[in-house]
Structure formats: C-alpha cells, structure tokens
Design a protein around this motif. Sequence first.
Motif, short mmCIF file in Angstrom:
data_model
loop_
_atom_site.label_atom_id
_atom_site.label_comp_id
_atom_site.label_asym_id
_atom_site.label_seq_id
_atom_site.Cartn_x
_atom_site.Cartn_y
_atom_site.Cartn_z
N TYR A 213 0.81 -1.22 0.00
CA TYR A 213 0.00 0.00 0.00
C TYR A 213 0.85 1.28 0.00
O TYR A 213 0.31 2.37 0.06
CB TYR A 213 -0.93 0.01 1.21
CG TYR A 213 -1.91 -1.13 1.21
CD1 TYR A 213 -2.89 -1.24 0.23
CD2 TYR A 213 -1.86 -2.11 2.20
CE1 TYR A 213 -3.78 -2.30 0.21
CE2 TYR A 213 -2.76 -3.17 2.20
CZ TYR A 213 -3.71 -3.27 1.19
OH TYR A 213 -4.59 -4.32 1.18
N LYS A 216 0.05 3.80 -2.72
CA LYS A 216 -1.21 4.53 -2.51
C LYS A 216 -1.00 5.72 -1.57
O LYS A 216 -1.56 6.80 -1.78
CB LYS A 216 -2.28 3.59 -1.96
CG LYS A 216 -2.74 2.52 -2.94
CD LYS A 216 -3.88 1.70 -2.39
CE LYS A 216 -4.29 0.58 -3.33
NZ LYS A 216 -4.85 1.10 -4.61
N THR A 239 -11.58 7.06 -5.70
CA THR A 239 -11.64 6.51 -7.06
C THR A 239 -10.25 6.52 -7.69
O THR A 239 -9.82 5.52 -8.29
CB THR A 239 -12.60 7.35 -7.93
OG1 THR A 239 -13.91 7.30 -7.35
CG2 THR A 239 -12.65 6.81 -9.34
N ASP A 240 -9.52 7.63 -7.56
CA ASP A 240 -8.19 7.73 -8.14
C ASP A 240 -7.23 6.71 -7.56
O ASP A 240 -6.34 6.19 -8.26
CB ASP A 240 -7.62 9.15 -7.92
CG ASP A 240 -8.38 10.20 -8.71
OD1 ASP A 240 -9.08 9.83 -9.67
OD2 ASP A 240 -8.27 11.40 -8.36
N GLN A 242 -8.21 3.85 -6.08
CA GLN A 242 -8.84 2.53 -6.10
C GLN A 242 -8.91 1.93 -4.70
O GLN A 242 -8.47 0.80 -4.44
CB GLN A 242 -8.10 1.60 -7.07
CG GLN A 242 -8.13 2.07 -8.51
CD GLN A 242 -7.42 1.12 -9.45
OE1 GLN A 242 -6.45 0.47 -9.08
NE2 GLN A 242 -7.91 1.03 -10.67
N THR A 243 -9.47 2.72 -3.79
CA THR A 243 -9.63 2.26 -2.41
C THR A 243 -10.91 2.87 -1.85
O THR A 243 -11.66 3.54 -2.56
CB THR A 243 -8.40 2.63 -1.56
OG1 THR A 243 -8.51 2.01 -0.29
CG2 THR A 243 -8.29 4.14 -1.39
N SER A 244 -11.19 2.67 -0.58
CA SER A 244 -12.43 3.15 0.03
C SER A 244 -12.26 4.56 0.60
O SER A 244 -11.14 5.01 0.85
CB SER A 244 -12.86 2.20 1.15
OG SER A 244 -11.95 2.27 2.23
#
Length: 369
Positions: A213, A216, A239-240, A242-244
Amino acid sequence: MDEIDWRRRLIGIKGSRGVGKTTFLLQYAKENFGPRDRRCLYVNMNNFFFQGQTLFQFASEFARGGGQVLLIDQVFKHTDWSHELRMIHDKCPKLRVVFTGSSVMRLKEENPELNGLVDSYNLRGFSFREYLNLKTGLNFKAYGIREIQNRHERISQEVMAKVDPLEHFRNYLHHGYYPFFLNCSNFSEQLLKTVNMMIEVDILLIKQIDLKYLSKLKKLLYLLSTSGTGAPNVSQLATDMQTSRATVMNYIKYLSDARLLNMVYRQGEEFPKKPSGLYLHNTNLMYAMSTGQVDEQTLMETFFQNALWGRHKVQAGDRSSTFIVDGKQRFRICLEQPRRKNTDVLYTLSNIPEGMNQEIPLWVYGFLY
C-alpha cells in the motif's frame, strides 16, 4: 530544552523525521554531562546490539554501574518498547530515561501502560526567529500571540533596527524549517528523501501497513499537494487510488500525524469528519514537492498555520477571515492591504516590514517560539 521538566523519570520527545531529535539528545548530554561523564549514555535502536538483548536488561546493567540518565533514540524500532520502558520505570527507580520517537507514535492513546508515567513533548522545526538567529548571530526572543497582537509595531521596530526580516523571510520559507539546511548542498533533494523515509519507515512501520500500500500513500500525498487547500474530495480521491473513502481518511490522518499535512476544521468539527481545508505541514514541503510555481496565497497561509499549530488551535475561518485561532480571534491572510476592514478581524500582510493597528506583518508570527 527550557520547556521540559527534566526532573521527570520518563520523558518522550516526538517529532517528524529531520527536525533534529538526535541532535537534541546529544546537545542535552553535552551541556549537562560532558564527553567523559559515564552517568549519561546515548544509545540508538538502530544498533544491532539490541537484537540480542532487551532494552530493560541493558538499562538495568547501566543503572547498576552508576548510570543516571539513559538517552534512547528511535525507541519505536525496538520490539515491545512501551512495555520495556514501563519495566525500566518500575524496576530502575534511580534511572531517568529520555527517548525520541516519530510524531506518528500515539504515546498515550496506543500505549495505556505509560499513561501518567511519561511526559511527552513535540520538537518542532525551526521557527523564523530561530532561523534568523542562526543566520545573523543575533539573539531575538520569542513572543506570545497576545503580545504580538498588542505590540507588533514595537516588535517590528526592534527587529528592523538590527536586521531586515524580509531579506531572510523568503529563504526561510524555501529551506529554513528543517535544521539539515545548515550542512546540505541540495536541500530540496534531501527533503524529498526525508519525506519518503517518513512514509516508508515511520508510517508503514508504526501503523503496521503492508508494503503493497506504499504507492497509494505516496499517490495520496501527491494528489493532495497539487489540489489546493480546500476541503478534499474524498470520493474522487478514493476513485483515483482505487480504495475506500474510509481508507483515504485514515491515510490523511497518518500523513497528518507524520507532520506532512495539517488538517483544518471548522469550529465544532474534528476527525474523523472530512476537514474543511488541508495544507502541507510547512512551506519547505511546498517548494520541494511543487512541479511549477508555488501559489503565493497558499504559501502565506501555510506559513501562518504552521507557525501557530504547536501551541494554538487553528480552525477554518468564515467569510471575513481565513482562520479562527483559539476559538475566538479571526485572522485574514492578505497579499495586499484590504480596502475594507472588519473591526473584529486582524489582517496579516505578507510583504510589509512593519504594520499598524489591525495590520500585522506576517513574518512577526515566526517569533511565536
């Protein structure tokens, strides 16, 4: 050093990577014990010696040999460090321990066995006053925020009688917050390395985040550093990346704990709610991470909230102000003199050497510590 009660037996010094925690410990040893006084000992948890011996065993042996003060650097790198410190406190009553750790550490919240035993302090980067003293050899003193509000004309005159503050202010904004500018030929490159270490070591290790991670976290910091100072669009960030949304908010909190970001909330709001504004922690980070020209208004707002955050609560302002400090005083950060003024607002101007009445030079707030 003057703020610390050195009589306490367990003292924690927290701070972000690069602000000088190691130098702080060594300076304390030098000033109070000297190089040949064996009553004080500095150790770093990076030493492989501690892979074969517990911290408690080492401290006990040191105390039996007459040791009085043990200085432990980067304590969080030692397994079960909080339990070991508790054992040292309980079973070595004549030993005082001063330890450093990352600002990401939550000493009281995550280590309840140290509650009531440890005094915790935050080591900040250089203020503009400290930077100015280093560069000029002068000895300007610090002022409280109320003193600045009431006496800023006199303070400005006293400083300007000895040095032109604006001549040094721009350099401070670029490279004056982190002490390693004193012996670093490429400051921005070194600062970027330090930022990467904050994320790769401090956040991932202390928060026990899987290495996969890491990208991210870095992407989130980049997106936030290039998206302005308003409320973050958490849904778009999720969204950018790709996580919550929940993960985005947790990561923002981790970056804030690491002193890479400052979250600004409106009155009555706090984490885990979405902040009303996000700033990089200090102006040096803005220059190091910028891919183009740094926005002047954002630069000045970043300086102001960084100068105050250590001792004051800085919240998002209303229509007439940029910030509200300590729940009552309104400040508006201005690049130019305002045409209209509200009587309950203090106007902080970026490019004036001295002010008058409600108009206060921004650089003076660099004298708060």
